[in-house]
Design an enzyme around this catalytic site. Sequence first.
Site, PDB file in Angstrom:
ATOM      1  N   TYR A 174     -12.423   8.659 -14.355  1.00 47.67           N
ATOM      2  CA  TYR A 174     -12.383   7.464 -13.495  1.00 47.67           C
ATOM      3  C   TYR A 174     -12.921   6.259 -14.265  1.00 47.67           C
ATOM      4  O   TYR A 174     -12.326   5.177 -14.263  1.00 47.67           O
ATOM      5  CB  TYR A 174     -13.191   7.705 -12.217  1.00 47.67           C
ATOM      6  CG  TYR A 174     -13.278   6.497 -11.292  1.00 47.67           C
ATOM      7  CD1 TYR A 174     -12.273   6.232 -10.365  1.00 47.67           C
ATOM      8  CD2 TYR A 174     -14.365   5.617 -11.359  1.00 47.67           C
ATOM      9  CE1 TYR A 174     -12.341   5.119  -9.518  1.00 47.67           C
ATOM     10  CE2 TYR A 174     -14.438   4.508 -10.525  1.00 47.67           C
ATOM     11  CZ  TYR A 174     -13.430   4.268  -9.602  1.00 47.67           C
ATOM     12  OH  TYR A 174     -13.512   3.161  -8.778  1.00 47.67           O
ATOM     13  N   ASP A 210       0.865  -1.188   0.000  1.00 48.27           N
ATOM     14  CA  ASP A 210       0.000   0.000   0.000  1.00 48.27           C
ATOM     15  C   ASP A 210       0.896   1.230   0.000  1.00 48.27           C
ATOM     16  O   ASP A 210       2.043   1.170   0.451  1.00 48.27           O
ATOM     17  CB  ASP A 210      -0.907   0.022   1.240  1.00 48.27           C
ATOM     18  CG  ASP A 210      -2.147   0.885   1.055  1.00 48.27           C
ATOM     19  OD1 ASP A 210      -3.264   0.330   0.985  1.00 48.27           O
ATOM     20  OD2 ASP A 210      -2.004   2.129   0.949  1.00 48.27           O
ATOM     21  N   VAL A 242       1.750   2.218  -6.587  1.00 54.39           N
ATOM     22  CA  VAL A 242       1.606   1.469  -7.847  1.00 54.39           C
ATOM     23  C   VAL A 242       1.794   2.336  -9.085  1.00 54.39           C
ATOM     24  O   VAL A 242       1.963   1.817 -10.187  1.00 54.39           O
ATOM     25  CB  VAL A 242       0.249   0.713  -7.942  1.00 54.39           C
ATOM     26  CG1 VAL A 242       0.130  -0.350  -6.874  1.00 54.39           C
ATOM     27  CG2 VAL A 242      -0.923   1.681  -7.932  1.00 54.39           C
ATOM     28  N   THR A 267     -16.724   1.053   1.873  1.00 53.51           N
ATOM     29  CA  THR A 267     -15.298   1.107   2.232  1.00 53.51           C
ATOM     30  C   THR A 267     -14.959   2.554   2.609  1.00 53.51           C
ATOM     31  O   THR A 267     -15.765   3.471   2.354  1.00 53.51           O
ATOM     32  CB  THR A 267     -14.417   0.714   1.032  1.00 53.51           C
ATOM     33  OG1 THR A 267     -14.559   1.732   0.030  1.00 53.51           O
ATOM     34  CG2 THR A 267     -14.777  -0.646   0.462  1.00 53.51           C
ATOM     35  N   ASN A 306      -5.514  -4.181  -6.857  1.00 54.58           N
ATOM     36  CA  ASN A 306      -6.708  -3.518  -6.348  1.00 54.58           C
ATOM     37  C   ASN A 306      -6.542  -2.018  -6.124  1.00 54.58           C
ATOM     38  O   ASN A 306      -7.521  -1.273  -6.187  1.00 54.58           O
ATOM     39  CB  ASN A 306      -7.062  -4.215  -5.021  1.00 54.58           C
ATOM     40  CG  ASN A 306      -7.902  -3.390  -4.097  1.00 54.58           C
ATOM     41  OD1 ASN A 306      -9.120  -3.332  -4.252  1.00 54.58           O
ATOM     42  ND2 ASN A 306      -7.276  -2.736  -3.121  1.00 54.58           N
TER      43      ASN A 306
END
Length: 255
Positions: free
Chosen positions: A159, A40, A67, A194, A93
């Site tokens: 997005y 992360d 990432v 989330t 993810n």
Amino acid sequence: MNPSYDFGGQVAFVTGAGSGMGLATARAFARSGAAVALTDVDGTALNTAAEQLAGDGHQVLALTCDVSDEDQVAAAVDRTVETFGRLDMAYNNAGIQIPPVDAAEESAEQFDRVHAVNLRGVWACMKHELRHMRARGSGAIVNCSSLGGLVGLPGRASYHATKHGVIGLTGSAALEYAPRGIRVNAVCPGTIDTPMVSDMIAKGELDRAEAEANQPINRLGTAEEIAEAVLWLCSPGAAFVVGVALPVDGGYVAQ
Ligand code: NAP
């Protein structure tokens, strides 16, 4: 009762594992017996997650990794293989949301930022995971797309473009690598409860009641429900599943 998997002796790599669906999936892999590399960009959340899992007796490795930086991705994947000796499964993810904006007003900076994380990040992860998996001739990769990879939505052009792109990467790599023993698929979550979604609700960018009503099942999904789909896609039960973009969305895209 949820299905259980035996991933003993196998190694999983999860990005964005400090929060939300990445965290739930890392936990589910660990509870199924896999050694898990959690990665992360948020080192604090990452270390908390990894310490909890290690405290429960699971074999984990915490790697801070952005990432959007291919060198960091390559280093994290290599370190996973150096530590655990192999790589069998990956859930790519990590992703970000950006504020909704009129398509005629969006800045190039926002477009580039969301693509760097959501699309190039998945590309970089998949590239370096495949290099290890192809040497063994086996593996399963799940990329995180979205309902936004399957439909459009006003205010969300960039997005949604990233999430459509993830499906393009997934299908093409799946065709390339199925004959070489590696399955590549994507999961397309609906609106899931989330921290990302809580943040959107808090900022007034998403109305919770409306989001619930938009999903025929009349509620938000849970991170654990996405983890279930990811584990299934990585399991022998999905041995004939190649290149799909699986909606896990309470019926959103079926409407
Ligand atoms: P989340 O709770 O915000 O978790 C995402 C994690 O990824 C966070 O820890 C975040 O760190 C991390 N991250 C952000 N940028 C990163 C980077 N450049 N490199 C590595 N890690 C990074 O989000 P979530 O809701 O679980 O979302 C996970 C994925 O599902 C994303 O790709 C998202 O687009 C997708 N998705 C979400 C929904 C939904 O309804 N929640 C629906 C469809 C698809 P920070 O907290 O520091 O940013």
